[in-house]
Each structure stands twice: as C-alpha cells, then as structure tokens.
Design a protein around this motif. Structure first.
Motif, PDB file in Angstrom:
ATOM      1  N   ILE A 292       0.808  -1.688  -0.250  1.00  0.00           N
ATOM      2  CA  ILE A 292       0.005  -0.360   0.055  1.00  0.00           C
ATOM      3  C   ILE A 292       1.015   1.756  -0.248  1.00  0.00           C
ATOM      4  CG2 ILE A 292      -2.105   1.509   1.548  1.00  0.00           C
ATOM      5  CD1 ILE A 292      -2.878  -1.442   2.156  1.00  0.00           C
ATOM      6  N   TYR A 293       1.983   1.351   0.212  1.00  0.00           N
ATOM      7  CA  TYR A 293       2.800   2.064   0.981  1.00  0.00           C
ATOM      8  C   TYR A 293       3.488   2.837  -0.105  1.00  0.00           C
ATOM      9  CZ  TYR A 293       6.931   5.158   1.180  1.00  0.00           C
ATOM     10  OH  TYR A 293       8.400   5.912   1.887  1.00  0.00           O
ATOM     11  N   SER A 296       0.577   4.621  -2.960  1.00  0.00           N
ATOM     12  CA  SER A 296       1.172   5.601  -2.827  1.00  0.00           C
ATOM     13  C   SER A 296       1.712   6.106  -3.243  1.00  0.00           C
ATOM     14  CB  SER A 296       0.145   5.542  -1.122  1.00  0.00           C
ATOM     15  OG  SER A 296      -1.162   4.553  -1.046  1.00  0.00           O
ATOM     16  N   PHE A 297       2.817   5.944  -1.771  1.00  0.00           N
ATOM     17  CA  PHE A 297       4.108   6.566  -1.900  1.00  0.00           C
ATOM     18  C   PHE A 297       4.857   6.784  -3.946  1.00  0.00           C
ATOM     19  CE2 PHE A 297       1.957   7.569   1.848  1.00  0.00           C
ATOM     20  CZ  PHE A 297       2.296   9.090   2.469  1.00  0.00           C
ATOM     21  N   PHE A 302      -2.474   7.775  -4.538  1.00  0.00           N
ATOM     22  CA  PHE A 302      -3.154   8.021  -3.569  1.00  0.00           C
ATOM     23  C   PHE A 302      -4.313   7.249  -2.868  1.00  0.00           C
ATOM     24  CE2 PHE A 302       0.421  11.171  -3.225  1.00  0.00           C
ATOM     25  CZ  PHE A 302       0.973  10.693  -2.273  1.00  0.00           C
ATOM     26  N   GLY A 305      -4.555   3.745  -2.949  1.00  0.00           N
ATOM     27  CA  GLY A 305      -4.213   3.724  -1.968  1.00  0.00           C
ATOM     28  C   GLY A 305      -5.096   3.837  -0.634  1.00  0.00           C
ATOM     29  N   SER A 306      -5.629   4.613  -0.644  1.00  0.00           N
ATOM     30  CA  SER A 306      -6.977   5.229   0.263  1.00  0.00           C
ATOM     31  C   SER A 306      -7.738   4.148   0.394  1.00  0.00           C
ATOM     32  CB  SER A 306      -7.018   6.459   0.553  1.00  0.00           C
ATOM     33  OG  SER A 306      -6.495   7.497   0.452  1.00  0.00           O
ATOM     34  N   SER A 309      -6.245   0.249   1.883  1.00  0.00           N
ATOM     35  CA  SER A 309      -6.572   0.911   3.197  1.00  0.00           C
ATOM     36  C   SER A 309      -7.394   0.473   3.911  1.00  0.00           C
ATOM     37  CB  SER A 309      -6.071   2.610   3.042  1.00  0.00           C
ATOM     38  OG  SER A 309      -4.517   2.355   2.756  1.00  0.00           O
TER      39      SER A 309
ATOM     40  N   PRO B 116      -3.076  -1.030  11.133  1.00  0.00           N
ATOM     41  CA  PRO B 116      -1.436  -0.462  11.349  1.00  0.00           C
ATOM     42  C   PRO B 116      -1.503   0.311  10.774  1.00  0.00           C
ATOM     43  CG  PRO B 116      -3.196  -1.473   8.989  1.00  0.00           C
ATOM     44  CD  PRO B 116      -3.987  -1.193   9.881  1.00  0.00           C
ATOM     45  N   ILE B 118      -0.023   2.059   8.661  1.00  0.00           N
ATOM     46  CA  ILE B 118      -0.379   2.570   7.193  1.00  0.00           C
ATOM     47  C   ILE B 118      -1.434   3.066   6.704  1.00  0.00           C
ATOM     48  CG2 ILE B 118      -1.346   0.431   6.120  1.00  0.00           C
ATOM     49  CD1 ILE B 118       1.451   2.431   4.092  1.00  0.00           C
ATOM     50  N   LEU B 119      -2.911   2.998   7.832  1.00  0.00           N
ATOM     51  CA  LEU B 119      -3.521   3.516   7.743  1.00  0.00           C
ATOM     52  C   LEU B 119      -3.694   5.445   7.368  1.00  0.00           C
ATOM     53  CD1 LEU B 119      -5.970   1.998   6.948  1.00  0.00           C
ATOM     54  CD2 LEU B 119      -7.056   2.188   9.333  1.00  0.00           C
ATOM     55  N   LEU B 121      -1.002   6.809   7.575  1.00  0.00           N
ATOM     56  CA  LEU B 121       0.332   7.448   7.682  1.00  0.00           C
ATOM     57  C   LEU B 121      -0.594   8.482   6.020  1.00  0.00           C
ATOM     58  CD1 LEU B 121       3.598   7.997   6.925  1.00  0.00           C
ATOM     59  CD2 LEU B 121       2.993   6.023   5.183  1.00  0.00           C
ATOM     60  N   LEU B 122      -1.212   8.061   5.424  1.00  0.00           N
ATOM     61  CA  LEU B 122      -1.746   8.744   4.586  1.00  0.00           C
ATOM     62  C   LEU B 122      -1.980  10.090   4.734  1.00  0.00           C
ATOM     63  CD1 LEU B 122      -1.217   9.460   1.340  1.00  0.00           C
ATOM     64  CD2 LEU B 122      -3.584   7.576   0.991  1.00  0.00           C
ATOM     65  N   LEU B 216       8.215   3.905   9.349  1.00  0.00           N
ATOM     66  CA  LEU B 216       7.372   4.289   8.702  1.00  0.00           C
ATOM     67  C   LEU B 216       6.996   5.579   8.408  1.00  0.00           C
ATOM     68  CD1 LEU B 216       4.855   3.324   6.254  1.00  0.00           C
ATOM     69  CD2 LEU B 216       3.420   3.547   8.566  1.00  0.00           C
ATOM     70  N   VAL B 220       8.423   9.365   5.880  1.00  0.00           N
ATOM     71  CA  VAL B 220       7.678  10.121   5.039  1.00  0.00           C
ATOM     72  C   VAL B 220       7.419  11.564   5.741  1.00  0.00           C
ATOM     73  CG1 VAL B 220       5.649  10.325   4.304  1.00  0.00           C
ATOM     74  CG2 VAL B 220       6.166   8.609   4.239  1.00  0.00           C
TER      75      VAL B 220
END
Lengths: 336, 279
Positions: A292-293, A296-297, A302, A305-306, A309, B116, B118-119, B121-122, B216, B220
C-alpha cells in the motif's frame, strides 16, 4: 493504619450520600451528589486522550475513507479537498483481479497471509519452548533470559539492517556458510530478490518476533498456581506429563491473546520488509503494508492506496471479530 | 525433585540453538563493526583478520549521526512522556469510575491499536500538507508533527496497559486516601501512581523503544533537518559502495542505549505485562 483503611470508606459513603455529617464547616456546604460529580470528572480526565484520539485516529480515518472515494493523484495533494469525486472507482480498480493493480494486491494479500501463518506459528513455537525450558531455576537462566530478549530490545532498523548484510550475495554470512563452508548450494544465492526473499523475510521476522511471545508466556506461566504441579507430582506425573497436562492447558487464555496480537503485528508489519528490501519488496515477499505504501507514495496513486487501506481495515476487523467470537465461545465451552 | 535427564538434555539443546539464533546477528554486528572496509566488502570472515576502531570515528562524519541521534531522542522522548502522562489520567478514569461512554472509549482505544500505521500515514500526511498551506504551520517535516504521528501507536498502547495495571491496584487504597482528605487527583498522584510505578515504567520503556525503532512515519514525515536514526542509517549506502563496517558500528551505537535500558528495566516490563496484558 489498616483498621482505618477498612473502616473509613463506609463513613465516607454515608457522608456523601446523606450529606448531613456531624463534622466541621466544610461538610455543611451543599454537597453535589457523587453521581453528578463523577459524571463530570471522568470526562475531564479523559479529555486530553479523547482530543488526541480524535486528532490522530478518528479524523485521519474519516479523511482516509473520504479520500478513497476521490481521484487523488499527485496534482491534488496540496488541494485534496477539491479532488474529483469518483464514487467506487478506486475500489473497483483495487479489486479488479484481472488488471495489474488488482492482481498485485491479491497476490500481496496471499503472500501476507502465508507469511503471517508461518511467522506467527514459528514465533509462538519458539516462545512456548523457551518459556517452558526457562520455567525452572538452573544455572545461567537469568543470562539466557536476558540474551533472548535482545532482539526485542534492538531497534528494528539496526537489527534488520544487520540481517540485510548477512543476506548479501557476495559478502554475507548466510552464503558464506551455506555455499563456502557447507557446500549445500551450488552457487551463492540471492536472498533479497527472487524466490528466496520469502524465506529471508520469515527468518528475520521470527528472529525479531519470538522474544515477545516468550515475554508474554513467561508472564503467563507465573500465574499458574504451584499447587497444581505439587499435586501432580504427588500423583506420580513426570515433568513431560506436567507440561502436557498442566502447563499447556493453563496457558490457553494467554495464548489466545498472544496469537491475536502476533497476527495483527505480523500482518501489519511495515518496518521489516522496508528495511530489508527498500521501498519496493520482491514479489514473493510483498507484504500488504509495504504494498500500500508503494501504491501510494511511490506511484503517487493515493486514491487507490486509500481504497486498499479501507479494504485492509475491513479485513482486520472481520478477522478480529471472528477470532474473538470463536475464542470466547471456546472459553465458555471448556469452562476455563 | 531434580528434572530427569531427558528433560535436561532437551532443555540444553533447545536453549543452545535459540541462543545461537539470537546471537548470530549480534556477533555479525560487533565483529563487522571492527573490520576495515575491504574486509566487509569481500567474503565474510568469522574471525576478523585485522581489527580497527576507525568505523566508530568515521560514522559521525559520513552522515550527521549526532543530529539524527538528537532528533530520535527528542521525538521518542516527547512521544513517550506525552502518551504516558495522558494515559495515566484516562486509565485512572476508566479504572475507577463508571460513566456513560466508557465502553465506547475502551473499545475505540483497543481497536485503534490493531490498525496498521499505513492506514493513518496518508491521511495524516494530507492533513499536515493542508494545515501547512492554509495556516503556514509546518507540521509536515517538523519534529512536532512526527511526535504527533507517534501517538497513533504509543497512546492506545499506554492507555490499554495502564488500565490493566490500575485495575490490579486495590480500590480500597485510593478510597482510603479520599476519606483521609485527598481529592480524586490527590488519590491518583499520592496513592495510585506510586503503587503503579512498575507498570508506568514498563509502559514508558515500551513506548520509547517502539518510537526509537519506528520507520514508517519517520521515512515520510521528516526532512533533512528532522531526520531520525531510522532513516539516517540508510545514508551509509552510497552509489558506489555500502560502508558495511560503518553501518554495523552505527547500528551498535544506536542500539546500546535502548538495549541497556531495556535489560535494566525488563523486570518491570514482565511485572507490568503480568498485571496489564495477561489476565
């Protein structure tokens, strides 16, 4: 001292309930009933935690869910409120298992499931073996216990970077032992790319994870009453029988919590694959968090990616709910 | 009663194998950190041919390790202090009072712990960018912003562990303190907190260790000036060469404080886990 401790609470309760004590001026003031006073105080105590939970968990989660319905590419990062609404498009891309993105996600999901199964199983096995072997006192027990906890205490990146060095093809320890010294492999293998990467990740993850199982199980063993063992040894049960009949069954409630925690940590692990492989893991070790990272990145997608998630979140909630349901039923059934 | 020979031998074999497994990377880390560069670039040697302490001096020059060290210390320290203080108040409320919404609160805390990173992070990244654009407050890339993201994992854990620990302290103790004239906060700080020191230490140690090892968010949410050790250690890999001896020396240097602290305090951690998590 002890007598006042046991006697006073009753006095205190009758005072605050009736409010007509025989005491000094302070007690004659109109008293706020305990129920209402308590009503405000807990919330006041919780206020910082509630605010921060909102800030770091609830609001980000809402933002994440909203973003999963929008077309969030790099052009809209600084202005994401205006990203166009696309409905379920991100989700249909994520679960379109015939197209590259969906296919890769599904693959990553299966890799993560298999990896988690082996990593949790081995970590638990090592932990339970060591905990039982360390239960009785013998010379060197304290030293061994300290040694075993070292992987748990080492910072992830320092430990995993050392493993990455050991798995280097040309100058690593693993190939030196397997190829040069034991002659098991025909030629030095690649460990951090290709098929072997799954094994490399598993070894590192178990190395890092099993001491936690040991720690929890050692704590759990302390709660088993000694009388059980004494009674068993009077009845003539040997040490192996005691382990099978007393130790393992008594650890069941602890194991249920432990396995769930290990599952969640392993399934969600980002640090280990990221330090071992870098921003993009090899296909065979592409754990879901890193996937997922990367979606997204690295590829700047994104929105998808969302959506991934959110799907991951739903999956984890489902598994946890089913697990808790099964274990609580099991506990009732066996009468533990 | 002495354990039978079969058990003693099984124990010896299992414990030796596990100790070997655990110590192997530690040996590699220590021995490689003392080798010259050409030795770590060639075939691995169990016994170093030439010992040198130069990597321990070079690590500070190849990358600004001292700065990363300070950043990690500030971020992990602040996240630990903040989450432990906030957790003490909320765990006290949950452990000692009945109130509406208690179940919702504890379930929320428990469930966010399993999500997690990662959930978050964005969304946090997006929120920081947005705050930066509209108010000029640079959360993205700042230490303060990173500390806030570390609360996503350290706060729920701290609250959850401390609830369990406070529950194991008899309520009679703080009831008695209240009768003796303490307010609720007096009872918390004069009775419950002192009695819960092992649990609080365990939670703090755990929170600090997790923050110290976090990768993580650090990868970023930091920039050149706020970079932590987790990201900074990657600087020893250049385009032409990886200074493996320096990587190992730096890894050892950043590990020693936490490992030493942990081994000193592990007795508290086991005690804290017994009361808090394992019940």
């Amino acid at each position: 001292m002890t007598s006042t401790v046991t006697a006073d609470p009753r006095v205190g309760k009758s005072d605050s309930g009736g409010g007509r004590g025989t005491g000094g001026a302070r007690r004659r003031l109109p008293r706020i009933p305990d129920r209402i006073r308590n009503g405000g105080l807990p919330y006041l105590l919780l206020l910082p935690a509630i605010l921060l939970e909102l800030l770091v968990h609830l609001i980000p989660m809402i933002v994440g869910i909203v973003m999963s319905f929008r077309q969030l590419t790099q052009f809209f990062i600084s202005n994401w409120g205006n990203a166009p609404w696309t409905g379920l498009d991100n989700y249909s891309v994520a679960v379109d298992f015939d197209a590259p993105i969906g296919k890769a996600l599904l693959h990553s999901f299966f890799v993560t499931c298999a990896f988690t199964f082996f990593a949790v199983g081995l970590s638990w096995l090592f932990g339970v073996a060591a905990a039982i072997m360390l239960q009785e006192n013998f010379r060197g027990r304290g030293v061994l216990r300290a040694i075993f906890l070292v992987p748990y205490a080492l910072p992830v990146y320092a430990a995993v970077i050392t493993w990455a060095f050991m798995f280097q093809r040309d100058n690593g320890l693993v190939n030196h032992v397997l190829h040069d010294q034991l002659g098991i492999t025909d030629q030095p293998s690649f460990w951090l790319i290709g098929d072997n990467s799954f094994i490399a990740l598993l070894v590192v993850s178990v190395w890092k994870g099993w001491p936690f199982a040991l720690l929890i199980l050692m704590a759990g063993l302390q709660n088993i009453p000694n009388e059980l063992y004494e009674a068993a040894s009077i009845d003539g049960a040997g040490i192996w029988q005691q382990i099978r009949k007393i130790t393992l069954p008594s650890l069941r409630p602890v194991n249920q919590v432990l396995v769930l925690v290990l599952f969640l940590w392993t399934f969600n692990d980002f640090n280990t694959p990221f330090v071992l492989f870098g921003r993009a893991a090899p296909e065979n070790a592409d754990l879901i968090s890193l996937h997922i990272y990367q979606s997204s990145f690295v590829t700047w997608n994104f929105g998808t990616g969302s959506a991934m998630s959110v799907l991951l979140l739903l999956f984890l909630l489902l598994v946890t709910a089913v697990y808790l349901l099964l274990t609580s039923r099991g506990r009732k059934g066996s009468g533990v | 009663m002495a354990a039978p020979a079969s058990f003693v031998w099984t124990r010896r074999i299992i414990l030796t194998l596990l100790a070997g497994f655990v110590l192997l990377p530690v040996y590699v880390m220590v021995s490689s950190s003392l080798k010259p560069l050409q030795d770590v670039s060639g075939k691995f040697q169990w016994i170093p041919s030439g010992l040198t302490v130069r990597p321990y001096f070079d690590i500070w020059k190849t990358v600004p390790l001292a700065k990363y060290f300070a950043n990690s210390l500030i971020v992990a320290g602040a996240a630990t202090v903040a989450s432990v203080i906030i957790a003490v108040f909320s765990a006290y409320a949950v452990s000692r009072y009945a109130f509406r919404g208690k179940r919702v609160f504890t379930i929320t805390v428990l469930s966010t712990q399993m999500f997690p990173g990662i959930l978050f992070l964005l969304p946090l990244f997006l929120i920081y960018v947005n705050i930066g654009n509209s108010t000029g407050i640079a959360l993205y890339g700042s230490r303060g912003g990173l500390i806030l993201t570390y609360l996503t994992f350290s706060l729920p854990f701290s609250i959850w562990m401390l609830i369990g620990y406070f529950d194991s302290i008899p309520k009679d103790l703080d009831e008695a303190a209240k009768v003796d004239g303490c307010g609720p906060l007096g009872a918390l700080f004069r009775v419950v907190v002192p009695a819960a020191v092992p649990g609080i230490v365990a939670v703090a140690v755990y929170a600090f260790m997790t923050a110290w090892g976090e990768v993580l968010f650090a990868s970023v949410m930091t920039n050149d000036t706020t970079r932590t050790l987790a990201v900074g250690l990657q600087g020893y890999a250049t385009q032409n060469d990886v200074y493996w001896n320096q990587v190992m020396a730096a890894s050892l240097v950043v590990s020693v404080p936490v490992v030493a602290g942990f081994l000193l305090l592990q007795r508290y951690l086991v005690a804290g886990l017994t009361a808090g998590a394992v019940k």
